[in-house]
Scaffold this active site. Sequence first.
Site, PDB file in Angstrom:
ATOM      1  N   TRP A  73     -56.429 -43.560  -0.002  1.00 33.76           N
ATOM      2  CA  TRP A  73     -57.223 -44.410   0.890  1.00 33.76           C
ATOM      3  C   TRP A  73     -56.487 -45.663   1.351  1.00 33.76           C
ATOM      4  CZ3 TRP A  73     -57.048 -48.664  -2.045  1.00 33.76           C
ATOM      5  CH2 TRP A  73     -57.077 -48.522  -3.435  1.00 33.76           C
ATOM      6  N   ASN A  74     -55.247 -45.870   0.931  1.00 34.59           N
ATOM      7  CA  ASN A  74     -54.617 -47.164   1.270  1.00 34.59           C
ATOM      8  C   ASN A  74     -54.023 -47.189   2.674  1.00 34.59           C
ATOM      9  OD1 ASN A  74     -52.683 -45.390   0.314  1.00 34.59           O
ATOM     10  ND2 ASN A  74     -51.392 -46.992  -0.542  1.00 34.59           N
ATOM     11  N   LYS A  99     -56.719 -33.168   3.923  1.00 34.35           N
ATOM     12  CA  LYS A  99     -57.924 -33.727   3.285  1.00 34.35           C
ATOM     13  C   LYS A  99     -57.711 -35.203   2.992  1.00 34.35           C
ATOM     14  CE  LYS A  99     -59.233 -34.241  -0.801  1.00 34.35           C
ATOM     15  NZ  LYS A  99     -59.865 -35.571  -0.657  1.00 34.35           N
ATOM     16  N   PRO A 100     -58.448 -36.087   3.684  1.00 33.64           N
ATOM     17  CA  PRO A 100     -58.345 -37.507   3.365  1.00 33.64           C
ATOM     18  C   PRO A 100     -59.160 -37.858   2.126  1.00 33.64           C
ATOM     19  CG  PRO A 100     -59.933 -37.178   5.138  1.00 33.64           C
ATOM     20  CD  PRO A 100     -59.381 -35.805   4.790  1.00 33.64           C
ATOM     21  N   GLY A 155     -50.891 -39.796  -4.072  1.00 30.33           N
ATOM     22  CA  GLY A 155     -52.005 -40.362  -4.836  1.00 30.33           C
ATOM     23  C   GLY A 155     -51.531 -40.851  -6.180  1.00 30.33           C
ATOM     24  N   SER A 156     -52.454 -40.893  -7.115  1.00 29.89           N
ATOM     25  CA  SER A 156     -52.138 -41.473  -8.422  1.00 29.89           C
ATOM     26  C   SER A 156     -51.411 -40.461  -9.319  1.00 29.89           C
ATOM     27  CB  SER A 156     -53.432 -41.924  -9.096  1.00 29.89           C
ATOM     28  OG  SER A 156     -54.249 -40.795  -9.320  1.00 29.89           O
ATOM     29  N   GLU A 182     -46.019 -37.586  -4.086  1.00 33.27           N
ATOM     30  CA  GLU A 182     -45.649 -39.000  -3.924  1.00 33.27           C
ATOM     31  C   GLU A 182     -46.697 -39.787  -4.691  1.00 33.27           C
ATOM     32  OE1 GLU A 182     -44.740 -40.040   0.212  1.00 33.27           O
ATOM     33  OE2 GLU A 182     -44.921 -37.906   0.586  1.00 33.27           O
ATOM     34  N   LEU A 183     -46.273 -40.358  -5.811  1.00 30.09           N
ATOM     35  CA  LEU A 183     -47.268 -40.897  -6.746  1.00 30.09           C
ATOM     36  C   LEU A 183     -47.154 -42.409  -6.875  1.00 30.09           C
ATOM     37  CD1 LEU A 183     -47.034 -37.975  -9.335  1.00 30.09           C
ATOM     38  CD2 LEU A 183     -48.495 -38.176  -7.312  1.00 30.09           C
ATOM     39  N   CYS A 231     -48.217 -48.348  -2.485  1.00 26.84           N
ATOM     40  CA  CYS A 231     -47.528 -47.707  -3.612  1.00 26.84           C
ATOM     41  C   CYS A 231     -46.279 -48.477  -3.975  1.00 26.84           C
ATOM     42  CB  CYS A 231     -47.201 -46.255  -3.276  1.00 26.84           C
ATOM     43  SG  CYS A 231     -46.251 -46.061  -1.764  1.00 26.84           S
ATOM     44  N   GLU A 268     -50.010 -49.758 -13.153  1.00 27.69           N
ATOM     45  CA  GLU A 268     -50.044 -50.069 -11.719  1.00 27.69           C
ATOM     46  C   GLU A 268     -51.378 -50.731 -11.390  1.00 27.69           C
ATOM     47  OE1 GLU A 268     -50.509 -46.744  -9.026  1.00 27.69           O
ATOM     48  OE2 GLU A 268     -49.274 -47.728  -7.519  1.00 27.69           O
TER      49      GLU A 268
HETATM   50  P1  NAD Z   1     -56.120 -40.496  -6.240  1.00 29.93           P
HETATM   51  O1  NAD Z   1     -55.073 -39.767  -6.988  1.00 29.93           O
HETATM   52  O2  NAD Z   1     -57.370 -40.859  -6.949  1.00 29.93           O
HETATM   53  O3  NAD Z   1     -56.594 -39.668  -4.970  1.00 29.93           O
HETATM   54  C1  NAD Z   1     -55.670 -39.225  -4.002  1.00 29.93           C
HETATM   55  C2  NAD Z   1     -56.271 -38.067  -3.218  1.00 29.93           C
HETATM   56  O4  NAD Z   1     -56.443 -36.954  -4.091  1.00 29.93           O
HETATM   57  C3  NAD Z   1     -57.656 -38.345  -2.627  1.00 29.93           C
HETATM   58  O5  NAD Z   1     -57.737 -37.724  -1.380  1.00 29.93           O
HETATM   59  C4  NAD Z   1     -58.583 -37.679  -3.625  1.00 29.93           C
HETATM   60  O6  NAD Z   1     -59.825 -37.334  -3.081  1.00 29.93           O
HETATM   61  C5  NAD Z   1     -57.777 -36.450  -3.986  1.00 29.93           C
HETATM   62  N1  NAD Z   1     -58.104 -35.808  -5.273  1.00 29.93           N
HETATM   63  C6  NAD Z   1     -58.791 -36.321  -6.316  1.00 29.93           C
HETATM   64  N2  NAD Z   1     -58.826 -35.416  -7.323  1.00 29.93           N
HETATM   65  C7  NAD Z   1     -58.139 -34.321  -6.897  1.00 29.93           C
HETATM   66  C8  NAD Z   1     -57.811 -33.071  -7.491  1.00 29.93           C
HETATM   67  N3  NAD Z   1     -58.179 -32.752  -8.730  1.00 29.93           N
HETATM   68  N4  NAD Z   1     -57.063 -32.212  -6.775  1.00 29.93           N
HETATM   69  C9  NAD Z   1     -56.653 -32.509  -5.520  1.00 29.93           C
HETATM   70  N5  NAD Z   1     -56.931 -33.685  -4.902  1.00 29.93           N
HETATM   71  C10 NAD Z   1     -57.678 -34.576  -5.587  1.00 29.93           C
HETATM   72  O7  NAD Z   1     -55.403 -41.781  -5.633  1.00 29.93           O
HETATM   73  P2  NAD Z   1     -56.052 -42.964  -4.811  1.00 29.93           P
HETATM   74  O8  NAD Z   1     -56.795 -43.854  -5.770  1.00 29.93           O
HETATM   75  O9  NAD Z   1     -56.748 -42.407  -3.648  1.00 29.93           O
HETATM   76  O10 NAD Z   1     -54.738 -43.727  -4.283  1.00 29.93           O
HETATM   77  C11 NAD Z   1     -54.049 -44.684  -5.017  1.00 29.93           C
HETATM   78  C12 NAD Z   1     -52.808 -44.108  -5.647  1.00 29.93           C
HETATM   79  O11 NAD Z   1     -51.980 -43.504  -4.663  1.00 29.93           O
HETATM   80  C13 NAD Z   1     -51.946 -45.174  -6.290  1.00 29.93           C
HETATM   81  O12 NAD Z   1     -51.497 -44.715  -7.544  1.00 29.93           O
HETATM   82  C14 NAD Z   1     -50.781 -45.316  -5.343  1.00 29.93           C
HETATM   83  O13 NAD Z   1     -49.595 -45.814  -5.917  1.00 29.93           O
HETATM   84  C15 NAD Z   1     -50.630 -43.922  -4.860  1.00 29.93           C
HETATM   85  N6  NAD Z   1     -49.872 -43.897  -3.617  1.00 29.93           N
HETATM   86  C16 NAD Z   1     -48.595 -43.401  -3.629  1.00 29.93           C
HETATM   87  C17 NAD Z   1     -47.828 -43.403  -2.463  1.00 29.93           C
HETATM   88  C18 NAD Z   1     -46.433 -42.856  -2.446  1.00 29.93           C
HETATM   89  O14 NAD Z   1     -45.951 -42.547  -1.360  1.00 29.93           O
HETATM   90  N7  NAD Z   1     -45.749 -42.726  -3.555  1.00 29.93           N
HETATM   91  C19 NAD Z   1     -48.366 -43.902  -1.288  1.00 29.93           C
HETATM   92  C20 NAD Z   1     -49.653 -44.409  -1.309  1.00 29.93           C
HETATM   93  C21 NAD Z   1     -50.406 -44.402  -2.490  1.00 29.93           C
END
Ligand code: NAD
Length: 461
Positions: free
Chosen positions: A135-136, A159-160, A210-211, A232-233, A266, A363
């Site tokens: 969501w960032n 999927k956003p 994501g995370s 990309e975490l 991130c 983080e």
């Molecule tokens: P998140 O991992 O909670 O969610 C990311 C996405 O995954 C969302 O669309 C979510 O709905 C989906 N999701 C949730 N559970 C899932 C599952 N079991 N299987 C598949 N998809 C699922 O992360 P967040 O809170 O939305 O974003 C913040 C994190 O993203 C931070 O850790 C940040 O550092 C990271 N991030 C990394 C980068 C990078 O390029 N390395 C860039 C931006 C953000």
Amino acid sequence: MPETARTAASFAVIDPATGEPFAEAPDRRPEELDAVVDRAHRAWTGWRADPAARTTALYAAADAVEAAGDRLAPLLTREQGKPLAESYAEVARTAARLRYFAELAPRTRRISDGRPVRGEVRWRPLGPVAAIVPWNFPLQLAAAKFAPALAAGNTVVLKPSPYTPLATRLLGSVLAAVLPEDVLTVVTGREPLGARLVSHPGIRHVTFTGSVPTGRAVAAAAAGSLARVTLELGGNDAAVLLDDVAVEAVADRLFWAAFRNCGQVCMAVKRVYVPARLHSEVVEALAQRATSVVVGPGLDPDTRLGPVNNAPQLARVEQLTRRALADGARTAAGGHRIDGPGHFFAPTILTGVPPDSPVVTGEQFGPVLPVLPYRTLDEAVDAANGTGFGLGGSVWGTDLDRAEAVADRLECGTAWINHHAELSLAQPFAGIKDSGVGVAGGPWGFYGNLRPFVVHRPEET
Ligand code: NAD
């Protein structure tokens, strides 16, 4: 998950500046993905066949995104919280990514090893790609996935995050007007929609941002179909200031490297290491900026820092701050929520934080920055490298050669000198350790959406 009750076919989207729902998005059920992926498969046949048509379509897509800027940017601010100018910048980067990848074409290579055989390496797309984003930066991170995937001849199901589905949906409809049907499909919904998508047998590449915990779950889920996985975490980037740093000259840049997008980046600076004798000067410079920056709704033209995107993230930022204070830290600025509606947290500078406090080792992903003194450079480099993350890092000083030598010792994917988190579209983007798997960005990210296909034939005699 958004914090409102689930209805049959839609879910509420919260404006983080008010904390109130302001719109709804379709809550697609996991079973619906079978038909979506099936259509993405069928659309692949035509899309993969004509590289010139793809280039034309991707340029048209970039133009369409720019033309829709006045609709996309305010919606993005409304659901994400960032200042409107930053939403416009995100829309511009989305279009730029489409143009950059529209230009790329894979290079066929001859292999010659002395035998009377001519080998040729060609490149082929993988098939339907599942793209999942947080969501960032909903739009630009989505484009970082679908632009190279589409350019390489794949189709994409995107999927956003349920916190920011709206601008991405609008982007999907803007692009549907210029791309062939089902080449890019946006699906919105709450879990287990993402989990189902990444484990779907029809998906050939899962590209996820994501995370770290979700990334691990995604990798495990994709193992069932043995789809390619790019992750990309999270990051916990350190900025190491050297003893010759000109504090006032770099303070603005350092502050914004940590606080841009309310720290929800991130590769934001998430820890600052400072020579002990400069510690109070650096803390003062950062605290002065933290207390004077205008925090408010992203649609207000004076705002430089918006709200935290969602309630659970706000609670997490608050909890990490409280824990640091309980561990003995002090606040040089902020340290608390801002009274009133919305998910606002005062920009926070922490000092005296024990190195093992979770705000240092984990983080925070929010507007909180620990500033840690060091005595020797080795100690600072060890501390910078001493977490499970390895996304980015930076070194700040006047002697650039010396700063570069220190940057060379950072264990991460990208290191900067005297700035942080500025990326080129043409560079590889790859975290190490828990920060990622695979490479995105530039030609490397493009090839990450292709597979080699080798043809051997006898040499003509
Ligand atoms: P998140 O991992 O909670 O969610 C990311 C996405 O995954 C969302 O669309 C979510 O709905 C989906 N999701 C949730 N559970 C899932 C599952 N079991 N299987 C598949 N998809 C699922 O992360 P967040 O809170 O939305 O974003 C913040 C994190 O993203 C931070 O850790 C940040 O550092 C990271 N991030 C990394 C980068 C990078 O390029 N390395 C860039 C931006 C953000």
